[in-house]
Write a protein that holds these residues in place. Structure first.
Motif, PDB file in Angstrom:
ATOM      1  N   ASN A   1      25.559   0.682  -3.189  1.00 37.65           N
ATOM      2  CA  ASN A   1      25.512   1.923  -2.425  1.00 37.65           C
ATOM      3  C   ASN A   1      25.542   3.149  -3.327  1.00 37.65           C
ATOM      4  O   ASN A   1      25.458   4.258  -2.837  1.00 37.65           O
TER       5      ASN A   1
ATOM      6  N   THR B   1      24.603   9.516  -6.415  1.00 38.73           N
ATOM      7  CA  THR B   1      24.498   9.535  -4.959  1.00 38.73           C
ATOM      8  C   THR B   1      25.183   8.310  -4.389  1.00 38.73           C
ATOM      9  O   THR B   1      24.918   7.189  -4.817  1.00 38.73           O
TER      10      THR B   1
ATOM     11  N   ASN C   1      25.506   6.302  -0.933  1.00 37.71           N
ATOM     12  CA  ASN C   1      24.900   6.162   0.393  1.00 37.71           C
ATOM     13  C   ASN C   1      25.907   5.563   1.364  1.00 37.71           C
ATOM     14  O   ASN C   1      26.335   4.425   1.196  1.00 37.71           O
TER      15      ASN C   1
ATOM     16  N   SER D   1      22.130   3.312   5.015  1.00 40.56           N
ATOM     17  CA  SER D   1      20.905   3.128   4.242  1.00 40.56           C
ATOM     18  C   SER D   1      20.093   4.412   4.025  1.00 40.56           C
ATOM     19  O   SER D   1      19.442   4.556   3.012  1.00 40.56           O
ATOM     20  N   LYS D   2      20.137   5.357   4.945  1.00 40.78           N
ATOM     21  CA  LYS D   2      19.298   6.546   4.817  1.00 40.78           C
ATOM     22  C   LYS D   2      20.060   7.847   4.634  1.00 40.78           C
ATOM     23  O   LYS D   2      19.453   8.913   4.599  1.00 40.78           O
TER      24      LYS D   2
ATOM     25  N   GLY E   1      23.255   9.836   2.364  1.00 44.55           N
ATOM     26  CA  GLY E   1      24.232   9.779   1.282  1.00 44.55           C
ATOM     27  C   GLY E   1      24.714  11.159   0.893  1.00 44.55           C
ATOM     28  O   GLY E   1      24.289  12.186   1.443  1.00 44.55           O
TER      29      GLY E   1
ATOM     30  N   THR F   1      17.181   9.831   3.010  1.00 44.89           N
ATOM     31  CA  THR F   1      15.982   9.066   2.678  1.00 44.89           C
ATOM     32  C   THR F   1      15.073   9.127   3.891  1.00 44.89           C
ATOM     33  O   THR F   1      15.457   8.702   4.989  1.00 44.89           O
TER      34      THR F   1
ATOM     35  N   TYR G   1      12.893  11.024  -0.461  1.00 43.65           N
ATOM     36  CA  TYR G   1      14.138  11.613   0.032  1.00 43.65           C
ATOM     37  C   TYR G   1      14.062  13.128  -0.032  1.00 43.65           C
ATOM     38  O   TYR G   1      13.233  13.708  -0.747  1.00 43.65           O
TER      39      TYR G   1
END
Length: 157
Positions: A22, A50, A52, A55-56, A58, A83, A93
């Motif tokens: 992550n 970064t 996260n 998943s998208k 962070g 993202t 992103y």
């Protein structure tokens, strides 16, 4: 003091490894152009991390240094990263960051909006051919406006 520093380093290393898959680190040269009122062409470096949460989405911490006419400016920016495209061959992103810039014995508010593309090479690393940000630093007569380009490697933990 050395024992305290060692303890903090140890705790931080355990925390980073607990973020397995992550957490990513981006390391790259940087180049800034612009100011839109006079020409600024300045090379430098950038390192960001970064984490996260999903998943998208962070949170990014970004530090950089840039050098122009014998002067150095360093910055620390923080903010969300989204993202927007996830494909087998690339990820795209966008991010919005805010923080502080320091140079010539003064510090000022700064912010950046931009994004980039990562091309996965393996599960552990990617190539980031382009990250482009609009970067603004407050100044006595408004903002110093620049475009920041960087490209380099992304390491995933």
């Amino acid at each position: 003091m050395k024992k305290l520093f060692a303890l903090i380093l140890l705790i931080t290393s355990f925390a980073v490894t607990s973020f397995a898959q992550n957490f990513s680190v981006f390391v790259a040269p940087e180049y800034r152009v612009g100011n839109f009122t006079h020409s600024v062409n300045a090379p430098g470096w950038e390192v960001s991390g970064t984490y996260n949460f999903v998943s998208k989405f962070g949170f990014t911490a970004d530090v950089d240094g840039v050098y122009h006419n014998g002067n150095a400016t360093y910055g620390a920016l923080f903010g969300p990263q989204f993202t927007i495209v996830t494909k087998p061959k690339f990820d795209a992103y966008i991010h919005g960051l805010a923080g502080i810039a320091h140079g010539n014995s003064t510090s000022a508010f700064s912010y950046a909006f931009g994004g980039g593309v990562d091309i996965p090479i393996s599960k552990s690393w990617s190539i980031r051919p382009a990250q482009l940000d609009y970067l603004a630093v407050s100044a006595p007569k408004g903002y110093v406006n620049t475009l920041r380009y960087s490209g380099g490697l992304v390491f995933r933990f």
